[in-house]
Motif scaffolding. Structure first.
Motif, short mmCIF file in Angstrom:
data_model
loop_
_atom_site.label_atom_id
_atom_site.label_comp_id
_atom_site.label_asym_id
_atom_site.label_seq_id
_atom_site.Cartn_x
_atom_site.Cartn_y
_atom_site.Cartn_z
N PRO A 1 0.83 -1.21 0.00
CA PRO A 1 0.00 0.00 0.00
C PRO A 1 0.87 1.26 0.00
CG PRO A 1 0.05 -0.95 2.19
CD PRO A 1 0.81 -1.90 1.29
N PHE A 2 0.48 2.25 -0.78
CA PHE A 2 1.25 3.48 -0.85
C PHE A 2 0.33 4.65 -1.16
CE2 PHE A 2 1.19 1.71 -5.11
CZ PHE A 2 0.92 2.81 -5.92
N THR A 3 0.84 5.83 -0.84
CA THR A 3 0.18 7.09 -1.18
C THR A 3 1.17 7.90 -2.01
OG1 THR A 3 -1.10 7.10 0.86
CG2 THR A 3 -0.85 9.22 -0.27
N ILE A 4 0.69 8.52 -3.06
CA ILE A 4 1.51 9.41 -3.87
C ILE A 4 1.30 10.83 -3.35
CG2 ILE A 4 1.92 10.36 -6.18
CD1 ILE A 4 0.64 7.74 -7.29
N VAL A 5 2.40 11.53 -3.09
CA VAL A 5 2.32 12.94 -2.71
C VAL A 5 2.94 13.72 -3.86
CG1 VAL A 5 3.04 14.71 -1.09
CG2 VAL A 5 2.37 12.45 -0.25
N ALA A 6 2.13 14.59 -4.47
CA ALA A 6 2.56 15.31 -5.67
C ALA A 6 2.02 16.73 -5.65
CB ALA A 6 2.04 14.58 -6.91
N PRO A 7 2.68 17.61 -6.38
CA PRO A 7 2.17 18.98 -6.49
C PRO A 7 0.97 19.06 -7.42
CG PRO A 7 4.11 18.70 -7.86
CD PRO A 7 3.92 17.41 -7.10
N ARG A 8 0.20 20.10 -7.26
CA ARG A 8 -0.85 20.37 -8.24
C ARG A 8 -0.18 20.64 -9.58
NH1 ARG A 8 -3.00 24.94 -5.20
NH2 ARG A 8 -2.50 25.96 -7.17
N ARG A 9 -0.88 20.34 -10.62
CA ARG A 9 -0.34 20.49 -11.98
C ARG A 9 0.11 21.93 -12.28
NH1 ARG A 9 -1.33 18.09 -17.52
NH2 ARG A 9 -2.42 16.38 -16.53
N ASP A 10 -0.58 22.92 -11.73
CA ASP A 10 -0.26 24.32 -12.03
C ASP A 10 0.95 24.87 -11.28
OD1 ASP A 10 -1.66 24.26 -9.57
OD2 ASP A 10 -2.50 26.26 -9.89
N LEU A 11 1.67 24.04 -10.55
CA LEU A 11 2.80 24.50 -9.75
C LEU A 11 4.16 24.25 -10.41
CD1 LEU A 11 1.58 23.46 -6.18
CD2 LEU A 11 1.48 25.71 -7.29
N LYS A 12 4.17 24.09 -11.69
CA LYS A 12 5.40 23.77 -12.43
C LYS A 12 6.50 24.81 -12.17
CE LYS A 12 6.79 22.60 -17.16
NZ LYS A 12 6.25 22.40 -18.52
N GLU A 13 6.19 26.07 -12.22
CA GLU A 13 7.19 27.12 -12.01
C GLU A 13 7.73 27.09 -10.58
OE1 GLU A 13 9.87 30.22 -12.40
OE2 GLU A 13 9.00 28.85 -13.87
N GLU A 14 6.86 26.86 -9.61
CA GLU A 14 7.31 26.76 -8.22
C GLU A 14 8.31 25.60 -8.05
OE1 GLU A 14 5.44 25.59 -3.90
OE2 GLU A 14 4.32 27.05 -5.11
N TYR A 15 8.03 24.51 -8.71
CA TYR A 15 8.93 23.35 -8.59
C TYR A 15 10.23 23.57 -9.37
CZ TYR A 15 6.14 20.73 -5.45
OH TYR A 15 5.52 20.32 -4.30
N ARG A 16 10.18 24.33 -10.45
CA ARG A 16 11.42 24.69 -11.15
C ARG A 16 12.32 25.46 -10.19
NH1 ARG A 16 14.11 28.66 -12.83
NH2 ARG A 16 12.51 30.18 -12.33
#
Length: 176
Positions: A98-113
């Protein structure tokens, strides 16, 4: 205690949590995926991310899944943090872990850059992550076990949410 496996998208804060909390283990995939020619690079997690002086470990990805499974069944940690790779998600599912994926919202691309720049990732790594962003986000949307991070949130916010939920505090994070 029941250990939870968390698959964290790059930049959510796996390394930080693994270094900060004794009940959290970050299983860095590069230790299992590659054999490094340069010992200095082998010691630096961020430099490893796009190092060309390496060779594929013949046991990958099964050695990584085995390490995750062993730690999960030992039940010594609250959280096992795992790299986001499609092949790893498939194998975790196949092994019924069992696992959970923790990911950013799609619109946060620039923040993650900006996060990748701040943690000193190479330009090549950053370019690759940004070029794969939309494809990764689309892939993640196929799963029901996803916790989406809002702007300025990190994996530690998911951990706080998860703990509150277990304690019956009724705190509910919206999913996007």
């Amino acid at each position: 205690m029941k250990t939870k496996i968390v698959v964290g998208y790059p930049g959510v804060g796996k390394t930080y949590l693994g270094k900060t909390f004794s009940d959290v283990v970050d299983i860095d995939s590069s230790d299992y995926h590659w054999i490094y020619d340069n010992p200095e690079v082998a010691r630096d997690l961020e430099k490893r991310k796009d190092c060309m002086e390496k060779s594929l470990n013949d046991s990958w990805p099964y050695n990584y899944i085995e390490a995750i499974s062993d730690l999960y069944h030992q039940d010594e940690f609250s959280y096992i943090l795992v790299v986001f790779k499609t092949e790893i998600l498939s194998l975790l599912s196949d092994c019924q872990l069992p696992f959970t994926i923790v990911a950013p919202r799609r619109d946060l691309k620039e923040e993650y850059r900006k996060r990748y720049v701040e943690r000193n990732n190479t330009d090549k790594y950053i370019s690759r992550m940004l070029s794969e962003w939309d494809r990764d986000m689309e892939y993640i949307e196929n799963f029901s076990n996803v916790y989406y991070l809002d702007s300025c949130e990190h994996l530690s916010d998911f951990i706080a949410f998860s703990c509150a939920e277990e304690m019956g505090q009724g705190y509910c994070k919206k999913k996007v």
